[in-house]
Design an enzyme around this catalytic site. Structure first.
Site, short mmCIF file in Angstrom:
data_model
loop_
_atom_site.label_atom_id
_atom_site.label_comp_id
_atom_site.label_asym_id
_atom_site.label_seq_id
_atom_site.Cartn_x
_atom_site.Cartn_y
_atom_site.Cartn_z
N LEU A 136 12.16 2.80 -5.13
CA LEU A 136 11.64 2.09 -3.96
C LEU A 136 10.41 1.31 -4.40
CD1 LEU A 136 11.84 4.96 -1.33
CD2 LEU A 136 13.47 3.11 -1.64
N CYS A 137 10.05 0.24 -3.69
CA CYS A 137 8.94 -0.59 -4.15
C CYS A 137 8.43 -1.50 -3.05
CB CYS A 137 9.37 -1.50 -5.31
SG CYS A 137 10.20 -0.66 -6.66
N THR A 138 7.26 -2.09 -3.30
CA THR A 138 6.78 -3.23 -2.53
C THR A 138 6.25 -4.27 -3.51
OG1 THR A 138 6.14 -1.87 -0.63
CG2 THR A 138 5.13 -4.04 -0.80
N ASP A 158 12.75 -4.66 -7.22
CA ASP A 158 12.79 -3.67 -6.14
C ASP A 158 14.24 -3.26 -5.90
OD1 ASP A 158 10.13 -4.34 -5.97
OD2 ASP A 158 10.16 -4.91 -3.86
N ARG A 193 7.55 -0.84 5.67
CA ARG A 193 6.35 -1.22 4.90
C ARG A 193 6.12 -2.73 4.96
NH1 ARG A 193 8.66 0.06 0.00
NH2 ARG A 193 10.53 0.74 1.13
#
Length: 399
Positions: free
Chosen positions: A143-145, A225, A337
């Site tokens: 998972l990422c931003t 991502d 997010r």
């Protein structure tokens, strides 16, 4: 094949819910989004990560030896924990069947990745099967931003949080994910060189031979991502193993190849858009010149490009935000997010579009959460990449 994916997902969910506390238990004491972080920058110096050189002129069997000598103990700790968790998630019999097939899978991987994993296995005294599992894990569990922003002078900035370890061992005492915590000591900067000159730089977990975050000086910045989908990494993996479909690209390995090969932002964008992939993904690029920023939404065959300045969902006229959901869809209420990140970018404004703004936005909960292992800030014009380990204090979202 889609039905097989659904069955696999259902089995995984059943295993996961028996292995970790309920979502309600995990979320006790968590507060909703209460405002944008404004004081996290500058980061603390002890949170920076070490830098190593990878000499691409060396034999693939030797490139990682000096790194794995330093990180052998930490990698053993991580692999032991992952091994135990996977036996719980899959069941010991299923895990043993998969684990026994991984050395043969490794032999089918493209050069130099197989050779490098073989050398990491030798340097760490870990079975090749477990080094292979470690390297392909990122196809389905990240998972990422990521944020790309342009200041009022046209200078480009790129920041990212790397979140990893969802449903992988919740520590009730410390309120942390075990795998995320074990990964943090493995975070390193890599300076990839040829003929004693830097080709590109990246942030890696030691022993992972692909690339998830990187910069090529005077060319582009890059982050990856995860993208969810029924026709995802599990399906591609099964096609690779069962049907010997080796024409598809492993996402992390392919990203490294693009960073080595591409000589411009446009060339990188073209390469990342058109190759057939083993797993769906979001590629996020930033360039050197004003307007050079995009999110490439990939399924395994097709692509969609959202460019800087489009004013569509997930973007403003001067920035782009990608978490793990398609920009044309609303993120789910239990993992939004994107909305806080956009709100905080807008609140900061283009006048303040600096590393400070990006770091503070990436430090705003729930953009910053218990899965966040590191935050990186990149700038293609000077080839700079800085990375800091992260620990989200309570109260903090689990993801």
């Amino acid at each position: 094949m889609a039905n097989m994916r659904i069955v696999l997902c259902c089995l995984l969910i059943l295993r996961v819910t028996s292995a970790v506390p309920s979502i309600i238990d995990i979320k006790k004491g968590i507060v909703p989004f209460e405002g944008c972080e404004g004081t996290a920058y500058p980061p603390k110096e002890p949170d920076t990560v070490p830098t190593y050189t990878i000499n691409l002129d060396d034999s693939p069997f030797d490139r990682w030896n000096h790194i794995m000598k330093d990180k052998k103990t930490q990698m053993h700790d991580l692999i032991a924990d992952v091994r135990s968790l996977m036996k719980i998630l899959m069941g010991e019999k299923v895990f043993n069947i998969i684990n026994s097939s991984l050395p043969k899978l490794a032999e089918t991987l493209p050069s130099p990745f197989y050779e490098e994993m073989h050398s990491i296995s030798s340097a760490t005294d870990l079975p090749l099967s477990e080094v292979t599992l470690y390297n392909i894990f990122y196809e389905v569990f990240t998972l990422c931003t990521s944020i790309v922003a342009q200041d009022k002078h046209g200078r480009m900035y790129h920041g990212r949080n790397l979140d990893f370890g969802l449903f992988m061992g919740w520590d009730l005492k410390n309120h942390t994910w075990r795998v995320a915590e074990l990964l943090k000591p493995l975070v390193i900067h890599l300076d990839w060189q040829r003929a004693n000159k830097t080709v590109f730089q990246s942030v890696n977990y030691a022993g992972f031979v692909g690339v998830l975050t990187g910069v090529k000086k005077d060319k582009f910045t890059f982050s990856l991502d995860e993208r969810f989908g029924f026709n995802g990494g599990f399906v591609g993996l099964l096609e690779w193993i069962l049907f010997h479909d080796h024409k598809q690209q492993w996402v992390g390995f392919f990203s490294r190849e693009v960073l080595e090969r591409a000589q411009s932002y446009e060339e990188a964008k073209d390469l990342l858009s058109k190759k057939r992939l083993l797993a769906p993904v979001y590629f996020i690029l930033g360039g050197v010149n004003a307007g050079e920023g995009c999110i490439i939404t990939r399924d395994r065959e097709n692509f969609n490009i959202l460019s800087l300045g489009s004013r569509k969902s997930g973007s403003g006229s001067w920035f782009l935000v990608e978490t793990n959901y398609d920009h044309w869809k609303n993120p789910p209420f239990f993992d939004d997010r994107r909305t806080p990140a956009i709100k905080c970018m807008m609140e900061g404004g283009q006048e303040e579009a600096t590393e400070k703004l990006l770091y503070n936005v990436l430090s705003t909960k729930p953009v910053f959460n218990k899965l966040t292992t590191y935050t990186s800030l990149m700038q293609a014009g000077d080839g700079k990449i800085n990375t800091w380990l992260r620990n989200c204090p309570d109260p903090c979202w689990p993801w």
